[in-house]
Design an enzyme around this catalytic site. Structure first.
Site, PDB file in Angstrom:
ATOM      1  N   LYS A 208       0.841  -1.210   0.000  1.00 10.39           N
ATOM      2  CA  LYS A 208       0.000   0.000   0.000  1.00 10.39           C
ATOM      3  C   LYS A 208       0.867   1.247   0.000  1.00 10.39           C
ATOM      4  O   LYS A 208       2.036   1.218   0.362  1.00 10.39           O
ATOM      5  CB  LYS A 208      -0.978  -0.044   1.169  1.00 10.39           C
ATOM      6  CG  LYS A 208      -2.059  -1.094   0.883  1.00 10.39           C
ATOM      7  CD  LYS A 208      -3.213  -1.076   1.809  1.00 10.39           C
ATOM      8  CE  LYS A 208      -4.209  -2.163   1.341  1.00 10.39           C
ATOM      9  NZ  LYS A 208      -5.120  -2.577   2.379  1.00 10.39           N
ATOM     10  N   ARG A 244      -2.599 -10.086   5.153  1.00 12.11           N
ATOM     11  CA  ARG A 244      -2.938 -10.254   3.736  1.00 12.11           C
ATOM     12  C   ARG A 244      -1.786  -9.667   2.922  1.00 12.11           C
ATOM     13  O   ARG A 244      -1.545  -8.463   2.991  1.00 12.11           O
ATOM     14  CB  ARG A 244      -4.250  -9.531   3.444  1.00 12.11           C
ATOM     15  CG  ARG A 244      -4.749  -9.637   2.020  1.00 12.11           C
ATOM     16  CD  ARG A 244      -6.042  -8.839   1.872  1.00 12.11           C
ATOM     17  NE  ARG A 244      -6.568  -8.921   0.518  1.00 12.11           N
ATOM     18  CZ  ARG A 244      -6.127  -8.169  -0.496  1.00 12.11           C
ATOM     19  NH1 ARG A 244      -5.166  -7.295  -0.307  1.00 12.11           N
ATOM     20  NH2 ARG A 244      -6.660  -8.298  -1.701  1.00 12.11           N
TER      21      ARG A 244
END
Ligand code: PMM
Length: 278
Positions: A208, A244
Protein backbone atom coordinates in the site's frame (compact mmCIF):
# COMPACT_ATOMS: atom_id res chain seq x y z
CA UNK A 1 1.05 -18.23 14.55
CA UNK A 2 -0.59 -15.59 12.42
CA UNK A 3 -2.06 -16.93 9.18
CA UNK A 4 -0.64 -15.79 5.85
CA UNK A 5 -3.28 -14.80 3.30
CA UNK A 6 -1.93 -14.54 -0.25
CA UNK A 7 -3.51 -11.96 -2.57
CA UNK A 8 -4.87 -13.18 -5.89
CA UNK A 9 -6.43 -10.28 -7.76
CA UNK A 10 -8.17 -11.52 -10.90
CA UNK A 11 -8.51 -7.99 -12.22
CA UNK A 12 -7.05 -6.17 -15.19
CA UNK A 13 -6.51 -2.97 -13.16
CA UNK A 14 -5.02 -3.94 -9.80
CA UNK A 15 -2.43 -1.32 -8.91
CA UNK A 16 0.01 -3.76 -7.44
CA UNK A 17 0.15 -6.68 -9.81
CA UNK A 18 -0.91 -4.84 -12.95
CA UNK A 19 -3.43 -7.39 -14.18
CA UNK A 20 -0.82 -10.08 -14.68
CA UNK A 21 -3.20 -12.69 -13.34
CA UNK A 22 -6.19 -11.53 -15.34
CA UNK A 23 -6.62 -14.71 -17.31
CA UNK A 24 -8.20 -17.65 -15.54
CA UNK A 25 -5.34 -20.07 -16.15
CA UNK A 26 -2.70 -17.61 -15.03
CA UNK A 27 -4.73 -16.82 -11.93
CA UNK A 28 -5.09 -20.49 -11.04
CA UNK A 29 -1.36 -21.04 -11.55
CA UNK A 30 -0.54 -18.07 -9.35
CA UNK A 31 -2.98 -19.22 -6.66
CA UNK A 32 -1.31 -22.65 -6.58
CA UNK A 33 2.08 -20.93 -6.43
CA UNK A 34 0.96 -18.80 -3.45
CA UNK A 35 -0.21 -21.95 -1.67
CA UNK A 36 3.09 -23.69 -2.43
CA UNK A 37 4.96 -20.68 -1.04
CA UNK A 38 3.13 -21.12 2.24
CA UNK A 39 -0.11 -19.17 2.01
CA UNK A 40 -2.61 -20.58 4.52
CA UNK A 41 -5.42 -18.87 2.62
CA UNK A 42 -5.61 -17.49 -0.93
CA UNK A 43 -7.80 -14.38 -1.20
CA UNK A 44 -9.46 -14.28 -4.61
CA UNK A 45 -10.88 -10.95 -5.76
CA UNK A 46 -12.41 -9.84 -9.06
CA UNK A 47 -12.98 -6.15 -8.41
CA UNK A 48 -10.19 -3.70 -7.69
CA UNK A 49 -10.73 -1.50 -4.65
CA UNK A 50 -7.70 0.73 -5.22
CA UNK A 51 -8.35 4.48 -4.85
CA UNK A 52 -10.22 5.79 -7.90
CA UNK A 53 -11.05 2.34 -9.35
CA UNK A 54 -14.34 1.98 -11.20
CA UNK A 55 -16.95 -0.58 -10.13
CA UNK A 56 -17.26 -3.92 -11.87
CA UNK A 57 -20.67 -5.48 -12.56
CA UNK A 58 -21.27 -8.40 -10.16
CA UNK A 59 -21.81 -10.80 -13.07
CA UNK A 60 -18.42 -9.82 -14.54
CA UNK A 61 -16.84 -10.18 -11.09
CA UNK A 62 -18.27 -13.69 -10.75
CA UNK A 63 -17.07 -14.69 -14.22
CA UNK A 64 -13.56 -13.71 -13.11
CA UNK A 65 -13.44 -15.37 -9.70
CA UNK A 66 -15.71 -18.44 -9.72
CA UNK A 67 -13.68 -20.61 -12.17
CA UNK A 68 -10.53 -19.73 -10.24
CA UNK A 69 -12.08 -20.55 -6.86
CA UNK A 70 -13.54 -23.81 -8.18
CA UNK A 71 -10.18 -25.02 -9.45
CA UNK A 72 -8.13 -23.88 -6.45
CA UNK A 73 -10.62 -25.43 -4.01
CA UNK A 74 -10.47 -28.67 -6.04
CA UNK A 75 -6.73 -28.61 -5.41
CA UNK A 76 -7.24 -28.29 -1.67
CA UNK A 77 -6.39 -24.59 -1.40
CA UNK A 78 -8.22 -22.73 1.39
CA UNK A 79 -9.96 -19.79 -0.27
CA UNK A 80 -11.39 -16.48 0.82
CA UNK A 81 -13.40 -14.41 -1.62
CA UNK A 82 -12.69 -10.69 -1.62
CA UNK A 83 -16.03 -9.18 -2.59
CA UNK A 84 -18.53 -6.48 -1.70
CA UNK A 85 -21.37 -8.34 -3.38
CA UNK A 86 -23.63 -10.80 -1.59
CA UNK A 87 -24.38 -12.79 -4.77
CA UNK A 88 -20.68 -13.19 -5.51
CA UNK A 89 -20.03 -14.25 -1.91
CA UNK A 90 -22.80 -16.86 -2.11
CA UNK A 91 -21.56 -18.20 -5.46
CA UNK A 92 -18.00 -18.33 -4.14
CA UNK A 93 -19.11 -20.36 -1.10
CA UNK A 94 -20.91 -22.77 -3.44
CA UNK A 95 -17.68 -23.02 -5.48
CA UNK A 96 -15.66 -23.94 -2.39
CA UNK A 97 -14.59 -20.68 -0.71
CA UNK A 98 -14.39 -20.94 3.07
CA UNK A 99 -14.15 -17.28 4.00
CA UNK A 100 -15.93 -14.09 2.91
CA UNK A 101 -13.62 -11.07 2.90
CA UNK A 102 -15.80 -7.98 2.59
CA UNK A 103 -13.85 -4.71 2.56
CA UNK A 104 -17.10 -2.86 3.32
CA UNK A 105 -17.98 -4.87 6.42
CA UNK A 106 -21.48 -5.34 5.02
CA UNK A 107 -22.10 -1.68 4.18
CA UNK A 108 -21.88 -1.96 0.38
CA UNK A 109 -24.54 -4.63 -0.09
CA UNK A 110 -27.50 -4.83 2.29
CA UNK A 111 -27.88 -8.52 1.46
CA UNK A 112 -24.35 -9.46 2.53
CA UNK A 113 -25.10 -9.93 6.23
CA UNK A 114 -27.80 -12.50 5.44
CA UNK A 115 -25.45 -14.42 3.12
CA UNK A 116 -22.72 -14.36 5.76
CA UNK A 117 -25.16 -15.53 8.44
CA UNK A 118 -26.61 -18.31 6.28
CA UNK A 119 -23.22 -19.55 5.10
CA UNK A 120 -21.88 -19.89 8.67
CA UNK A 121 -18.41 -19.19 7.25
CA UNK A 122 -15.73 -16.88 8.59
CA UNK A 123 -16.62 -13.31 7.64
CA UNK A 124 -13.96 -10.60 7.58
CA UNK A 125 -15.47 -7.16 8.22
CA UNK A 126 -13.11 -4.39 7.20
CA UNK A 127 -13.41 -0.73 8.21
CA UNK A 128 -14.84 1.16 5.24
CA UNK A 129 -16.21 4.61 4.54
CA UNK A 130 -17.24 4.34 0.92
CA UNK A 131 -16.29 3.12 -2.54
CA UNK A 132 -12.94 3.78 -4.21
CA UNK A 133 -14.23 6.93 -5.92
CA UNK A 134 -15.29 8.62 -2.68
CA UNK A 135 -13.05 7.27 0.07
CA UNK A 136 -10.28 9.83 -0.45
CA UNK A 137 -12.46 12.68 0.78
CA UNK A 138 -13.56 10.63 3.82
CA UNK A 139 -10.08 10.21 5.33
CA UNK A 140 -10.92 12.72 8.04
CA UNK A 141 -10.52 11.76 11.71
CA UNK A 142 -10.03 13.49 15.06
CA UNK A 143 -8.72 10.21 16.45
CA UNK A 144 -8.36 7.51 13.83
CA UNK A 145 -7.92 4.69 16.34
CA UNK A 146 -11.02 5.36 18.43
CA UNK A 147 -13.14 6.21 15.38
CA UNK A 148 -12.17 3.07 13.44
CA UNK A 149 -12.73 1.06 16.63
CA UNK A 150 -16.22 2.45 17.20
CA UNK A 151 -17.23 2.14 13.53
CA UNK A 152 -16.06 -1.49 13.49
CA UNK A 153 -17.83 -2.20 16.79
CA UNK A 154 -21.00 -0.81 15.21
CA UNK A 155 -20.60 -3.16 12.23
CA UNK A 156 -20.09 -6.10 14.57
CA UNK A 157 -23.28 -5.14 16.35
CA UNK A 158 -25.29 -4.91 13.12
CA UNK A 159 -23.82 -8.14 11.72
CA UNK A 160 -24.44 -10.18 14.85
CA UNK A 161 -28.00 -8.83 15.06
CA UNK A 162 -28.44 -10.02 11.45
CA UNK A 163 -27.47 -13.52 12.53
CA UNK A 164 -23.70 -13.68 11.89
CA UNK A 165 -22.17 -15.65 14.74
CA UNK A 166 -19.60 -13.68 16.70
CA UNK A 167 -17.36 -16.75 16.54
CA UNK A 168 -17.30 -16.38 12.72
CA UNK A 169 -16.27 -12.72 12.72
CA UNK A 170 -12.86 -11.22 11.98
CA UNK A 171 -12.25 -7.45 12.00
CA UNK A 172 -9.77 -5.45 9.92
CA UNK A 173 -8.87 -1.75 10.38
CA UNK A 174 -8.76 -1.29 6.59
CA UNK A 175 -5.33 0.23 6.05
CA UNK A 176 -5.37 2.52 3.00
CA UNK A 177 -9.17 2.69 2.83
CA UNK A 178 -10.34 6.23 3.61
CA UNK A 179 -7.02 6.68 5.43
CA UNK A 180 -4.05 8.95 4.93
CA UNK A 181 -0.59 7.48 5.43
CA UNK A 182 -0.41 8.92 8.95
CA UNK A 183 -3.68 7.14 9.80
CA UNK A 184 -2.30 3.82 8.55
CA UNK A 185 0.86 4.09 10.67
CA UNK A 186 -1.17 5.14 13.71
CA UNK A 187 -3.52 2.17 13.34
CA UNK A 188 -0.56 -0.19 13.01
CA UNK A 189 0.92 1.25 16.18
CA UNK A 190 -2.33 0.74 18.08
CA UNK A 191 -3.58 -2.68 16.97
CA UNK A 192 -3.92 -3.69 20.62
CA UNK A 193 -6.63 -1.03 20.98
CA UNK A 194 -8.96 -3.49 19.21
CA UNK A 195 -8.31 -6.29 21.73
CA UNK A 196 -11.33 -5.37 23.86
CA UNK A 197 -13.65 -6.42 21.02
CA UNK A 198 -12.30 -9.95 21.57
CA UNK A 199 -12.30 -10.71 17.85
CA UNK A 200 -9.50 -11.89 15.55
CA UNK A 201 -7.84 -9.00 13.71
CA UNK A 202 -6.56 -9.06 10.14
CA UNK A 203 -4.00 -6.61 8.76
CA UNK A 204 -3.66 -5.73 5.07
CA UNK A 205 -0.67 -3.46 4.54
CA UNK A 206 0.86 -5.16 1.52
CA UNK A 207 2.27 -2.83 -1.14
CA UNK A 208 0.00 0.00 0.00
CA UNK A 209 0.97 3.58 -0.64
CA UNK A 210 1.83 4.42 2.97
CA UNK A 211 4.52 1.73 2.93
CA UNK A 212 6.39 3.74 0.28
CA UNK A 213 7.25 6.29 2.98
CA UNK A 214 10.12 4.10 4.21
CA UNK A 215 11.63 3.68 0.72
CA UNK A 216 13.56 5.97 -1.62
CA UNK A 217 11.26 8.20 -3.69
CA UNK A 218 11.72 6.29 -6.96
CA UNK A 219 11.37 2.80 -5.45
CA UNK A 220 9.13 0.37 -7.34
CA UNK A 221 5.92 -1.08 -5.96
CA UNK A 222 7.69 -4.43 -5.58
CA UNK A 223 10.23 -2.80 -3.26
CA UNK A 224 7.35 -2.48 -0.78
CA UNK A 225 7.47 -6.24 -0.17
CA UNK A 226 10.37 -5.99 2.28
CA UNK A 227 8.75 -3.37 4.54
CA UNK A 228 5.49 -5.33 4.16
CA UNK A 229 7.20 -8.43 5.59
CA UNK A 230 8.46 -6.32 8.50
CA UNK A 231 4.90 -5.12 9.09
CA UNK A 232 3.79 -8.77 9.06
CA UNK A 233 6.22 -9.41 11.92
CA UNK A 234 4.89 -6.42 13.86
CA UNK A 235 1.33 -7.59 13.21
CA UNK A 236 2.05 -11.08 14.48
CA UNK A 237 3.71 -9.65 17.58
CA UNK A 238 0.53 -7.64 18.15
CA UNK A 239 -1.46 -10.89 17.97
CA UNK A 240 -2.97 -10.51 14.48
CA UNK A 241 -5.03 -13.45 13.24
CA UNK A 242 -3.85 -13.03 9.64
CA UNK A 243 -1.87 -10.78 7.35
CA UNK A 244 -2.94 -10.25 3.74
CA UNK A 245 0.14 -10.08 1.49
CA UNK A 246 1.13 -10.24 -2.17
CA UNK A 247 4.62 -11.64 -1.53
CA UNK A 248 3.84 -14.75 0.49
CA UNK A 249 7.47 -15.98 0.44
CA UNK A 250 8.78 -12.85 2.13
CA UNK A 251 6.27 -12.98 4.99
CA UNK A 252 6.67 -16.75 5.35
CA UNK A 253 10.46 -16.31 5.56
CA UNK A 254 10.05 -13.58 8.18
CA UNK A 255 7.77 -15.87 10.21
CA UNK A 256 10.33 -18.69 9.86
CA UNK A 257 12.85 -16.41 11.58
CA UNK A 258 10.43 -15.81 14.45
CA UNK A 259 9.78 -19.53 14.80
CA UNK A 260 13.52 -20.34 14.84
CA UNK A 261 14.19 -17.74 17.49
CA UNK A 262 11.22 -18.93 19.57
CA UNK A 263 12.34 -22.57 19.27
CA UNK A 264 15.94 -21.70 20.14
CA UNK A 265 14.70 -19.76 23.15
CA UNK A 266 12.90 -22.88 24.36
CA UNK A 267 15.88 -25.18 23.82
CA UNK A 268 18.54 -22.82 25.04
CA UNK A 269 17.11 -20.27 27.43
CA UNK A 270 19.13 -18.00 29.70
CA UNK A 271 19.99 -20.82 32.13
CA UNK A 272 21.34 -23.16 29.47
CA UNK A 273 23.22 -20.28 27.86
CA UNK A 274 25.04 -19.47 31.11
CA UNK A 275 25.92 -23.16 31.42
CA UNK A 276 27.42 -23.11 27.91
CA UNK A 277 29.55 -20.09 28.79
CA UNK A 278 31.13 -21.67 31.85
N1 PMM B 1 -6.92 -4.48 0.95
C1 PMM B 1 -7.21 -4.61 -0.35
C2 PMM B 1 -8.16 -5.55 -0.78
N2 PMM B 1 -8.80 -6.35 0.10
N3 PMM B 1 -9.18 -6.99 2.31
C3 PMM B 1 -8.95 -6.86 3.63
N4 PMM B 1 -9.65 -7.60 4.52
N5 PMM B 1 -8.04 -5.96 4.10
C4 PMM B 1 -7.33 -5.15 3.26
O1 PMM B 1 -6.52 -4.34 3.76
C5 PMM B 1 -7.57 -5.27 1.86
C6 PMM B 1 -8.52 -6.23 1.42
C7 PMM B 1 -6.54 -3.71 -1.36
O2 PMM B 1 -5.32 -4.20 -1.75
P1 PMM B 1 -5.01 -4.82 -3.22
O3 PMM B 1 -5.68 -3.93 -4.24
O4 PMM B 1 -3.55 -4.82 -3.31
O5 PMM B 1 -5.55 -6.20 -3.24
Amino acid sequence: MTLVMGVLNVTPDSFSDGGRWASTDAAIAHGLELAAQGADIVDVGGESTRPGATRVAPAEERSRVIPVITELARNGVRISVDTLNADTAAAAIDAGAEIINDVSGGLADPLMAAVAARSERTYIAMHWRGHAQEMGSRAVYDNVVTEVHSELAQRVDVLTKAGVKRSNLVIDPGLGFAKLAEHDWTLLAHLSHFDDLELPVMVGASRKRFVAAVLPAQASVLARDLPTAVISVLATQAGAWAVRVHDVSATRTAFNVLERVAAAGNVCGPVAWSTMES
